[in-house]
Design a protein around this motif. Sequence first.
Motif, PDB file in Angstrom:
ATOM      1  N   ARG A   1      39.441  51.720  42.799  1.00 14.45           N
ATOM      2  CA  ARG A   1      39.883  50.332  43.557  1.00 14.45           C
ATOM      3  C   ARG A   1      40.094  49.347  43.816  1.00 14.45           C
ATOM      4  N   ASP A   2      38.436  48.945  43.218  1.00 18.24           N
ATOM      5  CA  ASP A   2      38.550  47.552  42.263  1.00 18.24           C
ATOM      6  C   ASP A   2      39.193  47.404  41.792  1.00 18.24           C
ATOM      7  N   SER A   3      39.950  47.347  40.379  1.00 16.74           N
ATOM      8  CA  SER A   3      40.843  46.798  39.735  1.00 16.74           C
ATOM      9  C   SER A   3      42.344  47.054  40.053  1.00 16.74           C
ATOM     10  N   ASP A   4      43.049  47.902  40.848  1.00 16.14           N
ATOM     11  CA  ASP A   4      43.622  48.185  41.239  1.00 16.14           C
ATOM     12  C   ASP A   4      45.115  46.691  40.849  1.00 16.14           C
ATOM     13  N   GLN A   5      44.329  44.494  41.429  1.00 15.14           N
ATOM     14  CA  GLN A   5      45.076  43.498  41.549  1.00 15.14           C
ATOM     15  C   GLN A   5      44.735  43.627  40.610  1.00 15.14           C
TER      16      GLN A   5
END
Length: 300
Positions: free
Chosen positions: A276-280
Amino acid sequence: MFNLDQLATLKAVVEDGTVASAAARLGYSPSAVSQQLARLESDARQVLMRKQGRNIVPTDAAHVLVRVAGEMASLEERARAELELLTYRVSGAITLGAFPTAVRGISVAAIAALHERHPGVTVTLRDAPPEPGLAGVARGDLDLALIHDWTEDHLQIPSGVVTSHLGTDPVDLVLPVGHRLAGQEIIDIADLDGENWVNDSPGICSRQLLQSLRDRALDYRISCVLDDYQSQVCATAYGLGLSLLPRLGREPLPDSVVAVPLVDPPTRRILIAYRRDSDQRPALQALVRELTAAWEGVAG
């Protein structure tokens, strides 16, 4: 200040359970891992691992540092995403894991298209069956993984990992050309009582066949346990057992076997998993788009 590499080493030892397995995952020697732990213990001024028989177990202090290591890894990923957003072109390094039929069916085509469209992105592709691939994403060994489970048997998604559903992939029954049912246009598994079967090793890949046979109260024997689909087809061709074969990434079949659709076939869900922390991250988003386009190309 704690050393980030030492924190990552401790996290790997706690997750894997032994120094040797953590060293293998990190690419270090066991002695180097032990030295990292000793330095971290010195900085923390507390014992981090205790011997218990032949094993080592983490102390409460180790659990605190492992939690902090996970939080710092999340911060690093969010920072990397924001830094990539500041650039005028999509760039960065991505490590992708994929199970074999996804490698053949969509991964290599997607990576080639990504390199053409965004030459600043570098992708490392690794072979990763569904369960190890999902664990690799959760640990941070992989940035993204193509995984599969079944419409009636879902994998448990670890905390902090999200998935995107690409589509479904039904399997067909593979029989020798001389089998009594080889000429049928469609086959019901209920008509396969008393057969020998070729199956995968225990795990998400093998459970669906076994459940289908048990649900119908069929007699069966697992004659071969093989994880490579080409090996399974070869075993079927020589009459050692029937097998199930996905359509994604399927290579041409030999003349000695036929693939026949099943009534209510076992069907795989094809998923993309990432933290989730890398989805951007623009590079990750770009690869997801290419994987989606490649899937649509083979599924549509």
